[in-house]
Scaffold this motif. Structure first.
Motif, PDB file in Angstrom:
ATOM      1  N   ARG A  25       0.834  -1.206   0.000  1.00  0.00           N
ATOM      2  CA  ARG A  25       0.000   0.000   0.000  1.00  0.00           C
ATOM      3  C   ARG A  25       0.869   1.256   0.000  1.00  0.00           C
ATOM      4  NH1 ARG A  25      -3.749  -0.024   4.789  1.00  0.00           N
ATOM      5  NH2 ARG A  25      -4.533   1.873   3.819  1.00  0.00           N
ATOM      6  N   LEU A  26       1.959   1.236   0.765  1.00  0.00           N
ATOM      7  CA  LEU A  26       2.874   2.381   0.797  1.00  0.00           C
ATOM      8  C   LEU A  26       3.557   2.566  -0.554  1.00  0.00           C
ATOM      9  CD1 LEU A  26       4.460   1.816   4.317  1.00  0.00           C
ATOM     10  CD2 LEU A  26       2.809   3.600   3.675  1.00  0.00           C
ATOM     11  N   ALA A  38       7.048  10.083   5.211  1.00  0.00           N
ATOM     12  CA  ALA A  38       6.359   9.064   6.009  1.00  0.00           C
ATOM     13  C   ALA A  38       5.080   9.636   6.601  1.00  0.00           C
ATOM     14  CB  ALA A  38       7.285   8.540   7.100  1.00  0.00           C
ATOM     15  N   SER A  39       5.104  10.895   6.989  1.00  0.00           N
ATOM     16  CA  SER A  39       3.906  11.538   7.557  1.00  0.00           C
ATOM     17  C   SER A  39       2.769  11.590   6.544  1.00  0.00           C
ATOM     18  CB  SER A  39       4.211  12.962   8.021  1.00  0.00           C
ATOM     19  OG  SER A  39       5.149  12.957   9.048  1.00  0.00           O
ATOM     20  N   HIS A  40       3.086  11.984   5.309  1.00  0.00           N
ATOM     21  CA  HIS A  40       2.057  12.023   4.265  1.00  0.00           C
ATOM     22  C   HIS A  40       1.456  10.643   4.045  1.00  0.00           C
ATOM     23  CE1 HIS A  40       4.431  15.642   2.638  1.00  0.00           C
ATOM     24  NE2 HIS A  40       3.303  16.122   3.130  1.00  0.00           N
ATOM     25  N   LEU A  41       2.322   9.644   3.929  1.00  0.00           N
ATOM     26  CA  LEU A  41       1.849   8.290   3.668  1.00  0.00           C
ATOM     27  C   LEU A  41       1.113   7.716   4.861  1.00  0.00           C
ATOM     28  CD1 LEU A  41       4.963   7.040   1.701  1.00  0.00           C
ATOM     29  CD2 LEU A  41       2.690   7.503   0.752  1.00  0.00           C
ATOM     30  N   LEU A  56       9.025   1.889   5.113  1.00  0.00           N
ATOM     31  CA  LEU A  56       9.681   2.595   4.009  1.00  0.00           C
ATOM     32  C   LEU A  56      11.165   2.248   3.959  1.00  0.00           C
ATOM     33  CD1 LEU A  56       7.949   6.082   4.225  1.00  0.00           C
ATOM     34  CD2 LEU A  56       7.646   4.360   2.425  1.00  0.00           C
ATOM     35  N   ARG A  57      11.791   2.169   5.112  1.00  0.00           N
ATOM     36  CA  ARG A  57      13.216   1.791   5.134  1.00  0.00           C
ATOM     37  C   ARG A  57      13.407   0.368   4.598  1.00  0.00           C
ATOM     38  NH1 ARG A  57      12.798   4.393  10.080  1.00  0.00           N
ATOM     39  NH2 ARG A  57      12.902   2.425  11.227  1.00  0.00           N
ATOM     40  N   LYS A  58      12.465  -0.533   4.894  1.00  0.00           N
ATOM     41  CA  LYS A  58      12.558  -1.905   4.370  1.00  0.00           C
ATOM     42  C   LYS A  58      12.443  -1.902   2.845  1.00  0.00           C
ATOM     43  CE  LYS A  58      13.315  -4.294   7.983  1.00  0.00           C
ATOM     44  NZ  LYS A  58      14.632  -4.903   8.137  1.00  0.00           N
TER      45      LYS A  58
END
Length: 195
Positions: A25-26, A38-41, A56-58
């Motif tokens: 989804r991200l 990350a805040s927006h997502l 996100l880092r993954k």
């Protein structure tokens, strides 16, 4: 700078990284936004920023996304972008061992479930889109008699056509023409079946 090609995923680790429901989804949200924090997502997926940052880092560890040029003066914000225009996952790259076959099946089902969820959401919200969008949105089924080679050719032609319209939309937006433009998902499945 992101590649303007689809990235072929051929290794099990990257497939498993993407086949996580939240990560997919991200990734999809980032492909639509082109750049985001990350805040927006986190707002889009209704999850904690810390959890979104972790995932996100993954995705970045597997080269699926990368850091983007900052879009604001706030130096604390970390901006992300897709590392390519998309990904391509082919079954032939995951058939050597039972674990690969199983992982590919799980990933494929997840992707199709999420696509079906997107379409169901559109159906539930269809009345809010208005007559023009409802008339424009295709919903069809074609039952064809093809060879595997013809289906491969059809897939390639459909991809070229979709990319033509994607490029047209991106060029128009780059020129500031955003009037009437919306995100559009085009899901095409072609598969053999027996009655």
């Amino acid at each position: 700078m992101p590649s303007h090609e689809n990235r072929p995923i051929t290794d099990l680790g990257t497939l498993k990284a993407l086949a996580h429901p939240l990560r997919m989804r991200l990734y999809r949200g980032l492909c639509v936004a082109r750049t985001a924090t990350a805040s927006h997502l986190a707002d889009q997926v209704d999850e904690a920023v810390s959890l979104v940052s972790y995932h996100l880092r993954k995705l970045a560890e597997h080269g699926l996304i990368e850091e983007a040029r900052p879009q604001s003066a706030d130096g604390r914000e970390r901006w992300w972008q897709p590392a390519s225009d998309g990904v391509t996952i082919r079954a032939e790259n995951f058939r050597d061992e039972p674990e690969q076959v199983a992982a590919h099946l799980v990933a494929t089902r997840l992707f199709h479930d999420q696509r079906a969820d997107m379409y169901r959401r559109y159906l539930d919200e269809r009345a809010t889109w208005g007559a023009e969008w409802n008339s424009a949105a295709p919903d069809s089924e074609s039952l064809l008699r093809l060879t595997a080679a013809e289906l491969t050719e059809l897939r390639a032609e459909l991809l070229v056509l979709a990319r033509k319209y994607e490029a047209r939309g991106r060029a128009a937006e780059a020129d500031g023409d955003t009037e009437g433009r919306e995100n559009v998902a085009l899901h095409v499945n072609g598969f053999p079946f027996r009655v």
